[in-house]
Structures are given as structure tokens and as C-alpha cells.
Scaffold this motif. Structure first.
Motif, PDB file in Angstrom:
ATOM      1  N   TYR A  34      10.988  33.901  72.042  1.00 35.36           N
ATOM      2  CA  TYR A  34      11.567  33.069  73.102  1.00 35.36           C
ATOM      3  C   TYR A  34      12.039  31.715  72.581  1.00 35.36           C
ATOM      4  O   TYR A  34      11.291  30.964  71.963  1.00 35.36           O
ATOM      5  N   SER A  35      13.306  31.421  72.851  1.00 37.58           N
ATOM      6  CA  SER A  35      13.882  30.134  72.452  1.00 37.58           C
ATOM      7  C   SER A  35      14.615  29.469  73.608  1.00 37.58           C
ATOM      8  O   SER A  35      15.388  28.533  73.404  1.00 37.58           O
ATOM      9  N   GLY A  36      14.403  29.962  74.811  1.00 33.45           N
ATOM     10  CA  GLY A  36      15.080  29.422  75.985  1.00 33.45           C
ATOM     11  C   GLY A  36      15.603  30.552  76.855  1.00 33.45           C
ATOM     12  O   GLY A  36      15.728  31.694  76.410  1.00 33.45           O
ATOM     13  N   THR A  37      15.916  30.231  78.085  1.00 31.05           N
ATOM     14  CA  THR A  37      16.392  31.246  79.029  1.00 31.05           C
ATOM     15  C   THR A  37      17.907  31.291  79.078  1.00 31.05           C
ATOM     16  O   THR A  37      18.530  32.317  78.812  1.00 31.05           O
ATOM     17  N   TYR A  38      18.521  30.183  79.393  1.00 32.16           N
ATOM     18  CA  TYR A  38      19.975  30.150  79.566  1.00 32.16           C
ATOM     19  C   TYR A  38      20.645  29.601  78.314  1.00 32.16           C
ATOM     20  O   TYR A  38      21.244  28.529  78.315  1.00 32.16           O
ATOM     21  N   ILE A  39      20.531  30.350  77.229  1.00 33.53           N
ATOM     22  CA  ILE A  39      21.090  29.905  75.948  1.00 33.53           C
ATOM     23  C   ILE A  39      22.346  30.694  75.571  1.00 33.53           C
ATOM     24  O   ILE A  39      23.002  30.363  74.596  1.00 33.53           O
ATOM     25  N   TYR A  40      22.660  31.730  76.348  1.00 29.46           N
ATOM     26  CA  TYR A  40      23.865  32.519  76.107  1.00 29.46           C
ATOM     27  C   TYR A  40      24.822  32.357  77.284  1.00 29.46           C
ATOM     28  O   TYR A  40      24.394  32.232  78.430  1.00 29.46           O
ATOM     29  N   ASP A  41      26.113  32.391  76.991  1.00 31.88           N
ATOM     30  CA  ASP A  41      27.121  32.220  78.034  1.00 31.88           C
ATOM     31  C   ASP A  41      27.446  33.525  78.765  1.00 31.88           C
ATOM     32  O   ASP A  41      27.946  33.502  79.883  1.00 31.88           O
ATOM     33  N   SER A  42      27.212  34.641  78.118  1.00 26.01           N
ATOM     34  CA  SER A  42      27.536  35.937  78.713  1.00 26.01           C
ATOM     35  C   SER A  42      26.533  36.977  78.219  1.00 26.01           C
ATOM     36  O   SER A  42      25.732  36.705  77.329  1.00 26.01           O
ATOM     37  N   PHE A  43      26.606  38.162  78.803  1.00 27.23           N
ATOM     38  CA  PHE A  43      25.704  39.228  78.395  1.00 27.23           C
ATOM     39  C   PHE A  43      26.295  39.995  77.213  1.00 27.23           C
ATOM     40  O   PHE A  43      26.682  41.159  77.317  1.00 27.23           O
ATOM     41  N   SER A  44      26.355  39.295  76.086  1.00 32.92           N
ATOM     42  CA  SER A  44      26.820  39.918  74.854  1.00 32.92           C
ATOM     43  C   SER A  44      25.726  40.833  74.318  1.00 32.92           C
ATOM     44  O   SER A  44      24.600  40.842  74.823  1.00 32.92           O
ATOM     45  N   LYS A  46      24.112  40.505  71.583  1.00 36.59           N
ATOM     46  CA  LYS A  46      23.019  39.654  71.087  1.00 36.59           C
ATOM     47  C   LYS A  46      22.103  39.224  72.229  1.00 36.59           C
ATOM     48  O   LYS A  46      20.878  39.200  72.085  1.00 36.59           O
ATOM     49  N   HIS A  47      22.715  38.873  73.366  1.00 36.76           N
ATOM     50  CA  HIS A  47      21.927  38.433  74.514  1.00 36.76           C
ATOM     51  C   HIS A  47      21.059  39.578  75.044  1.00 36.76           C
ATOM     52  O   HIS A  47      19.878  39.397  75.351  1.00 36.76           O
ATOM     53  N   ILE A  48      21.628  40.762  75.146  1.00 42.12           N
ATOM     54  CA  ILE A  48      20.887  41.922  75.642  1.00 42.12           C
ATOM     55  C   ILE A  48      19.736  42.269  74.698  1.00 42.12           C
ATOM     56  O   ILE A  48      18.622  42.586  75.135  1.00 42.12           O
ATOM     57  N   SER A  52      15.805  42.184  75.504  1.00 38.23           N
ATOM     58  CA  SER A  52      15.024  43.390  75.221  1.00 38.23           C
ATOM     59  C   SER A  52      13.814  43.087  74.349  1.00 38.23           C
ATOM     60  O   SER A  52      12.727  43.652  74.555  1.00 38.23           O
ATOM     61  N   LEU A  53      13.981  42.202  73.378  1.00 35.73           N
ATOM     62  CA  LEU A  53      12.863  41.841  72.508  1.00 35.73           C
ATOM     63  C   LEU A  53      11.756  41.154  73.305  1.00 35.73           C
ATOM     64  O   LEU A  53      10.564  41.402  73.085  1.00 35.73           O
ATOM     65  N   ILE A  54      12.150  40.296  74.237  1.00 37.13           N
ATOM     66  CA  ILE A  54      11.163  39.628  75.083  1.00 37.13           C
ATOM     67  C   ILE A  54      10.473  40.643  75.984  1.00 37.13           C
ATOM     68  O   ILE A  54       9.243  40.654  76.120  1.00 37.13           O
ATOM     69  N   GLN A  55      11.273  41.536  76.583  1.00 31.74           N
ATOM     70  CA  GLN A  55      10.713  42.517  77.509  1.00 31.74           C
ATOM     71  C   GLN A  55       9.782  43.502  76.811  1.00 31.74           C
ATOM     72  O   GLN A  55       8.780  43.922  77.385  1.00 31.74           O
ATOM     73  N   PRO A 311      21.210  27.696  62.098  1.00 32.22           N
ATOM     74  CA  PRO A 311      21.893  27.535  63.385  1.00 32.22           C
ATOM     75  C   PRO A 311      20.961  27.881  64.529  1.00 32.22           C
ATOM     76  O   PRO A 311      19.898  28.496  64.326  1.00 32.22           O
ATOM     77  N   LEU A 312      21.323  27.504  65.739  1.00 28.57           N
ATOM     78  CA  LEU A 312      20.548  27.887  66.910  1.00 28.57           C
ATOM     79  C   LEU A 312      20.525  29.409  67.019  1.00 28.57           C
ATOM     80  O   LEU A 312      21.461  30.087  66.574  1.00 28.57           O
ATOM     81  N   ILE A 313      19.499  29.951  67.615  1.00 29.13           N
ATOM     82  CA  ILE A 313      19.337  31.399  67.668  1.00 29.13           C
ATOM     83  C   ILE A 313      20.528  32.083  68.331  1.00 29.13           C
ATOM     84  O   ILE A 313      20.949  33.173  67.946  1.00 29.13           O
ATOM     85  N   GLN A 314      21.132  31.423  69.345  1.00 30.76           N
ATOM     86  CA  GLN A 314      22.269  32.013  70.035  1.00 30.76           C
ATOM     87  C   GLN A 314      23.532  32.022  69.179  1.00 30.76           C
ATOM     88  O   GLN A 314      24.494  32.748  69.475  1.00 30.76           O
ATOM     89  N   ASP A 315      23.517  31.232  68.104  1.00 27.57           N
ATOM     90  CA  ASP A 315      24.682  31.186  67.213  1.00 27.57           C
ATOM     91  C   ASP A 315      24.499  32.066  65.980  1.00 27.57           C
ATOM     92  O   ASP A 315      25.416  32.172  65.151  1.00 27.57           O
ATOM     93  N   MET A 316      23.345  32.684  65.849  1.00 30.00           N
ATOM     94  CA  MET A 316      23.097  33.573  64.713  1.00 30.00           C
ATOM     95  C   MET A 316      23.759  34.927  64.939  1.00 30.00           C
ATOM     96  O   MET A 316      24.028  35.330  66.074  1.00 30.00           O
ATOM     97  N   SER A 317      23.991  35.647  63.846  1.00 28.92           N
ATOM     98  CA  SER A 317      24.436  37.030  63.975  1.00 28.92           C
ATOM     99  C   SER A 317      23.280  37.868  64.502  1.00 28.92           C
ATOM    100  O   SER A 317      22.120  37.418  64.497  1.00 28.92           O
ATOM    101  N   LEU A 318      23.563  39.067  64.938  1.00 27.93           N
ATOM    102  CA  LEU A 318      22.507  39.937  65.465  1.00 27.93           C
ATOM    103  C   LEU A 318      21.442  40.200  64.406  1.00 27.93           C
ATOM    104  O   LEU A 318      20.240  40.075  64.669  1.00 27.93           O
ATOM    105  N   ILE A 319      21.867  40.533  63.194  1.00 25.14           N
ATOM    106  CA  ILE A 319      20.921  40.790  62.107  1.00 25.14           C
ATOM    107  C   ILE A 319      20.142  39.521  61.766  1.00 25.14           C
ATOM    108  O   ILE A 319      18.934  39.546  61.533  1.00 25.14           O
TER     109      ILE A 319
END
Length: 355
Positions: A34-44, A46-48, A52-55, A311-319
Motif C-alpha cells: 500500500y502506497s496510497g488510494t488515489y494514486i492512479y488516474d485511471s484503471f490501467s 498497473k492500477h488493477i 489485486s495485490l492489496i486484495q 520513481p513513485l510507485i504509480q510511475d513505475m513499470s508493472l515489472i
């Protein structure tokens, strides 16, 4: 006959400790992700994946209450209400108070370094105490002891179904509130929200022979399909809550997560034996992991990763994100176990307590 019962009781304690250890691993992983809730602009994608990792590890809290209730049910036979509660205070409350105080102290020291002359202890201390005890993992013991106290008050009626129905009504009120937000929805402030699961654990203990046989007769494919479906529904539920700007879209008491948690518990109870867990010595380490890991997440991890200027987690690549959260988890869990091992060899080993 008495020896058989003792063996059965010991066996029960073994698998309960194992599953609690797995639940704690999940909790540490969730906090590491967990690094925040509203850190992504869309359901990309990476966001999904992030959701999923949190869930994936979100079954931990409900599992702890159910399993604690299981152990509570067996202890009621051996102890009076006051004896049991007094024992919980010495083995759970005192270590919790010590480590939560250490957490608050470290946070205040950080604030002093940042604010310097503007540092106001009288103002910051109540603020940080509220933050620690209502919005960090240290909320759990306050809620846990409250729930135990409530069950002890109604000990005479513990196995009555009407009592469970009342507790379930309380819990479902919080669950529905997650979606409507009539009052603050955070599960960390849901003081009546978890007592049902403690009661459910006691019922599980009382009827364990029957329930164990039922679980054995359910096939793995059925449980795994239910696990996957409940997981997907929980992820979609969080996505919907995020889309509606919920203040707590990962709330443990979401109806979807309750189903996911209960199905996960059934799956773990069916597997029951996890050979590798014994090397982690769950009875000696699980509560210590709970007490210490959050201090490392909030204070150690930032210092370890600061020199890398990631970079911030939301700016990282998926890997990159997957590698980053796995590294965080390994560092936190591994360091926590080392600290517990060191403390357990000292005269103050009682400060890591046990649940």
C-alpha cells in the motif's frame, strides 16, 4: 480418552498457529504494497494489479478474529472470565502498549527533526496518538480486547445463535455503511464490527469435529473456484468504490471481502498443514511480527530506498512495481524476524508477547 482429547487439542493449536502465521504474512504484505488510494488516474493494468495485490492479502484481519475466537472457545473451559482477560492483558496489551509507544516516539522524533523550532509536543502528541491507535495497525488490539470483553460479558450465552445474530447485525451495519458512508467507514474504527468473527471462531471450535469432516468432503476445485470468484468480486468492488470516491475502498468489512476472507479460511483449513511454516516458529513470532513490522515500514523502508531515488510507485513499470513491493516485503518481514529472534534470546523477550 483424556489423552486423545489432549492430542486433538494440541493438533488444533498447531494448525491454528500455522494459519495465523499465514494471515500475518498477508497483513505485512498488504502494508508493504500500500502506497496510497488515489494514486492512479485511471484503471490501467498497473492500477488493477496494485488493487489485486492489496486484495490478495485482505483476508488477514478477519482470519485473525476467527482464529482468536477458536482459541478463545477452548480457553473458556480452563479459565474464568477474569483470569482469561487478565492473562490477555499481560501477554497482549502490555507488549502492544510498549511497541505502539515506540512507534509514536519515533514519529515524534521525525517531526522534531523536520519542524525544529516549530515543534509543539502538546499539539502533536494527541494528534499522533490518534493516528497510531485509530489509523495504523495498532488499532487491532484495542478492538480485539474490546471484542473479548464483550464475549466474556455474554459468556453464559456464548453458544446461543441469537447472540451471533446480534453480533452479525452489528457487523453488517458497518459493511453496508462502507457503501453509503452514513458515518466514518474506516474498519479501524469499527469497534463493534469484528466481534461476530470472534464469536464465529468460538462456534467453529465447539463444532470442530463436524465442521472438519464437512470441509474434507468439499473438493479442492470447488473451493478454488469459489476463492477465485470471491477474489475477482472483491477487486471489482474496490474498483467501484474507488470510482465513486469512497473514503475507504479497501475496507476489510466490505461484503465482498468478508466472503473472500471466509472462503480463504476454509481453503487454509482444508490444506491445514504447511510444512515450511514450522521454520518460522509461528507461536513465538506471529504477534511480534504484528507489533514491530509497521515501525519498519514507516521508518526503515524510506531510508533504505531514499538513496536510489526511485520513481513513485504509480510511475513505475508493472515489472518494476512488482519487484519493488516484493523487495519491501522481504526486507520488512526478514528484518522483523531477525529482531524477534534477537529479542527472544534476551531477558526482555516478554515484550514481543503472544496472542
Amino acid at each position: 480418552m483424556q489423552n486423545t482429547e489432549l492430542v486433538q487439542e494440541k493438533k488444533n493449536f498447531d494448525f491454528v498457529d500455522t494459519i495465523r502465521c499465514i494471515a500475518m504474512i498477508g497483513i505485512v504484505f498488504e502494508h508493504s504494497v500500500y502506497s496510497g488510494t488515489y494514486i492512479y488516474d485511471s484503471f490501467s493494468l498497473k492500477h488493477i494489479v496494485y488493487i489485486s495485490l492489496i486484495q490478495l492479502s485482505k483476508f488477514g484481519t478477519i482470519s485473525f478474529f476467527v482464529l482468536a475466537g477458536f482459541l478463545l472457545g477452548s480457553k473458556f473451559v480452563s479459565y474464568s472470565s477474569w483470569q482469561y482477560f487478565k492473562r490477555r492483558l499481560s501477554t497482549v496489551f502490555v507488549p502492544w502498549l510498549i511497541w505502539s509507544s515506540i512507534f509514536i516516539t519515533v514519529v515524534l522524533i521525525q517531526q522534531y527533526i523536520v519542524l525544529k523550532d516549530k515543534f509543539d509536543l502538546a499539539q502533536l502528541l494527541p494528534e499522533k496518538m490518534k493516528m497510531a491507535y485509530l489509523y495504523t495497525n495498532y488499532w487491532f488490539i484495542i478492538n480485539f480486547l474490546f471484542c473479548i470483553g464483550l464475549l466474556l460479558i455474554f459468556k453464559k450465552f456464548l453458544y446461543k445463535w441469537w447472540l451471533g445474530a446480534v453480533f452479525l447485525l452489528f457487523s453488517l451495519t458497518y459493511s453496508v455503511n462502507v457503501y453509503f458512508e452514513w458515518f466514518i467507514p474506516s474498519h479501524t474504527t469499527a469497534i463493534f464490527g469484528f466481534v461476530f468473527y470472534l464469536w464465529l471462531g468460538a462456534i467453529l471450535n465447539k463444532n470442530w469435529v463436524y465442521i472438519e469432516q464437512k470441509i474434507k468432503h468439499v473438493s479442492y476445485p470447488v473451493i478454488i473456484i469459489l476463492f477465485i470468484l470471491s477474489f475477482v468480486c472483491s477487486v471489482l468492488d474496490s474498483m467501484n468504490l474507488i470510482n465513486h470516491q469512497s473514503s475507504d475502498p479497501y475496507n476489510t468489512l466490505r461484503i465482498s471481502n468478508i466472503l473472500y476472507s471466509l472462503i480463504t479460511i476454509i481453503l487454509l483449513l482444508k490444506i491445514k498443514n504447511f510444512g515450511f511454516i514450522k521454520y518460522l516458529k509461528p507461536r513465538e513470532t506471529t504477534f511480534g511480527v504484528y507489533l514491530i513490522h509497521y515501525i519498519l515500514i514507516t521508518n526503515l523502508l524510506p531510508e533504505i530506498f531514499r538513496p536510489f531515488k526511485l520513481p513513485l510507485i504509480q510511475d513505475m513499470s508493472l515489472i518494476g512495481m512488482l519487484a519493488y513491493v516484493c523487495c519491501r516485503f522481504i526486507i520488512v518481514y526478514g528484518t522483523t524476524l531477525l529482531l524477534i529472534w534477537g529479542i527472544s534470546k534476551s531477558r526482555v523477550k516478554w515484550i514481543i508477547g503472544r496472542t
